[in-house]
Design a protein around this motif. Structure first.
Motif, short mmCIF file in Angstrom:
data_model
loop_
_atom_site.label_atom_id
_atom_site.label_comp_id
_atom_site.label_asym_id
_atom_site.label_seq_id
_atom_site.Cartn_x
_atom_site.Cartn_y
_atom_site.Cartn_z
N ALA A 39 -89.18 37.31 -30.20
CA ALA A 39 -87.95 36.52 -30.19
C ALA A 39 -86.76 37.34 -30.66
O ALA A 39 -86.88 38.17 -31.57
N GLY A 40 -85.61 37.07 -30.06
CA GLY A 40 -84.37 37.70 -30.52
C GLY A 40 -83.96 37.19 -31.88
O GLY A 40 -83.40 37.91 -32.69
N ALA A 41 -84.25 35.91 -32.13
CA ALA A 41 -84.00 35.29 -33.44
C ALA A 41 -84.74 33.96 -33.47
O ALA A 41 -84.98 33.34 -32.44
N LEU A 42 -85.08 33.55 -34.68
CA LEU A 42 -85.69 32.24 -34.92
C LEU A 42 -84.59 31.32 -35.41
O LEU A 42 -83.84 31.69 -36.32
N LEU A 43 -84.48 30.13 -34.84
CA LEU A 43 -83.47 29.16 -35.24
C LEU A 43 -84.14 28.01 -35.96
O LEU A 43 -85.07 27.39 -35.41
N TYR A 44 -83.67 27.74 -37.17
CA TYR A 44 -84.24 26.67 -37.99
C TYR A 44 -83.14 25.87 -38.64
O TYR A 44 -82.07 26.39 -38.94
N GLY A 45 -83.45 24.61 -38.93
CA GLY A 45 -82.64 23.83 -39.83
C GLY A 45 -83.12 24.08 -41.25
O GLY A 45 -84.07 24.86 -41.49
N LEU A 87 -79.30 26.84 -39.56
CA LEU A 87 -78.18 25.95 -39.29
C LEU A 87 -78.24 24.82 -40.30
O LEU A 87 -79.07 23.92 -40.20
N SER A 88 -77.38 24.89 -41.32
CA SER A 88 -77.41 23.90 -42.39
C SER A 88 -76.06 23.85 -43.09
O SER A 88 -75.46 24.88 -43.37
N ARG A 89 -75.65 22.64 -43.38
CA ARG A 89 -74.43 22.46 -44.17
C ARG A 89 -74.74 22.25 -45.63
O ARG A 89 -73.84 22.22 -46.47
N ARG A 102 -72.98 27.39 -41.28
CA ARG A 102 -72.61 26.02 -41.67
C ARG A 102 -71.80 25.30 -40.58
O ARG A 102 -71.51 24.13 -40.70
N ASP A 103 -71.45 26.01 -39.52
CA ASP A 103 -70.65 25.43 -38.44
C ASP A 103 -71.47 24.42 -37.65
O ASP A 103 -72.69 24.29 -37.84
N ASP A 104 -70.80 23.75 -36.71
CA ASP A 104 -71.45 22.79 -35.84
C ASP A 104 -72.64 23.46 -35.13
O ASP A 104 -72.47 24.50 -34.48
N PRO A 105 -73.85 22.88 -35.25
CA PRO A 105 -75.03 23.51 -34.65
C PRO A 105 -74.93 23.67 -33.14
O PRO A 105 -75.35 24.69 -32.59
N VAL A 106 -74.38 22.69 -32.46
CA VAL A 106 -74.28 22.75 -31.01
C VAL A 106 -73.38 23.91 -30.58
O VAL A 106 -73.75 24.72 -29.72
N VAL A 129 -83.77 17.90 -31.57
CA VAL A 129 -83.30 16.68 -30.91
C VAL A 129 -81.83 16.82 -30.53
O VAL A 129 -81.43 16.55 -29.39
N ALA A 130 -81.02 17.27 -31.46
CA ALA A 130 -79.58 17.44 -31.20
C ALA A 130 -79.34 18.48 -30.10
O ALA A 130 -78.47 18.30 -29.25
N LEU A 131 -80.12 19.55 -30.12
CA LEU A 131 -79.91 20.62 -29.15
C LEU A 131 -80.42 20.25 -27.76
O LEU A 131 -79.84 20.64 -26.75
N VAL A 132 -81.51 19.46 -27.68
CA VAL A 132 -81.97 18.95 -26.38
C VAL A 132 -80.95 17.95 -25.84
O VAL A 132 -80.58 18.00 -24.67
N ASP A 133 -80.49 17.05 -26.70
CA ASP A 133 -79.47 16.08 -26.27
C ASP A 133 -78.21 16.77 -25.74
O ASP A 133 -77.57 16.28 -24.81
N ALA A 134 -77.86 17.90 -26.32
CA ALA A 134 -76.66 18.64 -25.89
C ALA A 134 -76.91 19.49 -24.65
O ALA A 134 -76.00 20.15 -24.15
N GLY A 135 -78.16 19.50 -24.16
CA GLY A 135 -78.49 20.27 -22.97
C GLY A 135 -78.61 21.76 -23.20
O GLY A 135 -78.48 22.55 -22.26
#
Length: 186
Positions: A39-45, A87-89, A102-106, A129-135
């Motif tokens: 992977a180029g990077a792992l994305l986590y909350g 990705l966390s505020r 801390r920016d908007d995850p989408v 869920v948020a990222l699938v909803d955003a396409g």
């Protein structure tokens, strides 16, 4: 443009909680080791990052815990070295080869996908869920374990839209686990 692949273990009834009793086997551990290493990077909350860090970060003394066998050590070395975007505020800091955003995850993920590099690997329960909803999710990669959990958080619970999928690849393991990769449709 880099692809974003949501990758997770799940039971037959869709439970994706790490305490659902999903027993790792040699093939699934090797599978995830390869995916993480490539992977180029792992994305986590925040929650997933904290959980993965507590389990797989190399201890300060440099020695892996005694409970780890060879397969766990190979995975731990891959995930420990992998670049991560958290990705966390609310998280105070992320220092496990991680960038805290801390920016908007989408919007952040849109920017990450436009950058050059290898594909991005997304984990967790709520952030996807948020990222699938955003396409923004291009593929789902599921390791489906032959187990019915009966309770716990389920795969993509709370989606606001129907998501058509096209099966791209399927691989069965000796343990009964089935690796399935789907392309997200329009």
């Amino acid at each position: 443009m880099r692809r974003l692949r949501y990758a997770i273990n799940t039971t037959l009834d869709g439970c994706c909680h790490h305490e659902a009793g999903l027993p790792p086997d040699d093939e699934s551990m090797a599978f995830w080791t390869g995916r993480v290493a490539g992977a180029g990077a792992l994305l986590y909350g925040r929650v997933t990052y904290s959980m993965m860090e507590s389990a797989w970060r190399r201890p300060a003394d440099g020695d892996w815990p005694a409970w780890m066998g060879e397969r766990e050590t190979r995975f731990a070395e891959a995930i420990d070295a992998a670049p991560k975007v958290v990705l966390s505020r609310t998280l105070a800091a992320a220092d496990w080869h991680a960038e805290l955003v801390r920016d908007d995850p989408v919007e952040t993920v849109r920017r990450l996908k436009e950058q050059p590099g290898d594909d991005l690997l997304l984990g967790g329960v709520r952030l996807p869920v948020a990222l699938v909803d955003a396409g923004l999710v291009d593929e789902l990669e599921l390791l489906v374990h032959p187990l019915v959990a009966g309770h716990g958080p389920t795969l993509l619970a709370g989606l606001q839209r129907r998501v058509p999928l096209e099966l791209v690849d399927r691989q069965g393991f000796g343990s009964g686990v089935v690796a399935q990769r789907f392309r997200v449709g329009p």
